[in-house]
Design a protein around this motif. Sequence first.
Motif, PDB file in Angstrom:
ATOM      1  N   LYS A  32       5.823   4.555   4.863  1.00 21.87           N
ATOM      2  CA  LYS A  32       7.203   4.886   4.539  1.00 21.87           C
ATOM      3  C   LYS A  32       7.373   5.075   3.039  1.00 21.87           C
ATOM      4  O   LYS A  32       6.814   4.306   2.243  1.00 21.87           O
ATOM      5  CB  LYS A  32       8.108   3.755   5.030  1.00 21.87           C
ATOM      6  N   THR A  59       8.994   4.486  -0.219  1.00 22.85           N
ATOM      7  CA  THR A  59       9.874   3.544  -0.921  1.00 22.85           C
ATOM      8  C   THR A  59       9.639   3.734  -2.408  1.00 22.85           C
ATOM      9  O   THR A  59       8.679   4.394  -2.827  1.00 22.85           O
ATOM     10  CB  THR A  59       9.551   2.076  -0.552  1.00 22.85           C
ATOM     11  N   LYS A  60      10.504   3.118  -3.195  1.00 22.69           N
ATOM     12  CA  LYS A  60      10.379   3.243  -4.654  1.00 22.69           C
ATOM     13  C   LYS A  60       9.015   2.736  -5.141  1.00 22.69           C
ATOM     14  O   LYS A  60       8.478   3.212  -6.129  1.00 22.69           O
ATOM     15  CB  LYS A  60      11.518   2.477  -5.324  1.00 22.69           C
TER      16      LYS A  60
END
Length: 193
Positions: A121, A123-124
């Motif tokens: 996924k 994400t930052k």
Amino acid sequence: MSILPREFYHHPDVLFLSKQLLGKYLITHFSGILTGGMITETEAYRGPEDRASHAFQNRRTKRNEVMYHSGGIAYVYLVYGLHNLFNVVTNLPETPHAILIRAIKPEIGIEEMLKRRNKTKLTKSLTSGPGTLTEALGINLSHNGLSLDKDPIWIEDRGVVFNDKQIIIGPRVGIDYAGEDALLPWRFILKDV
């Protein structure tokens, strides 16, 4: 969109260039796959007077030799035996300045970056640290000394502009050994990106 020419990096002020690199795009092209994103965090290193620099007091080693070359090349080194860190050499030959690229906003080849980082996924955290950034982009020690104005690693100007109010300025990270130089406000972060 245009690739930054080598001359861009010859500016004598590494702090100025550290801010100028914010909003530029760091791109890699390995095995036919493009990855990259917008530079959102940088740190300046101004050897030989900077205690945090690998070239403090004009120290010259096999590892930091590329810092003494003409600006516009990659300085990649390993920390803790684990993480490759990507720096941009600046200034003219024999003036060892460099800018550590600490973070990018991932935009190009995200699927490949996720694969390289073993993530599922976005994400930052995918590219929010200097070690994770190089892993996501596929940068390693074999890229040390490469020119940054052509394939396989380059930095582009895509016309993104920021003003000083959008830049957070603070001390660099993880350099406590540098004494009072650890407190210098030589870290630059784009706000809200």
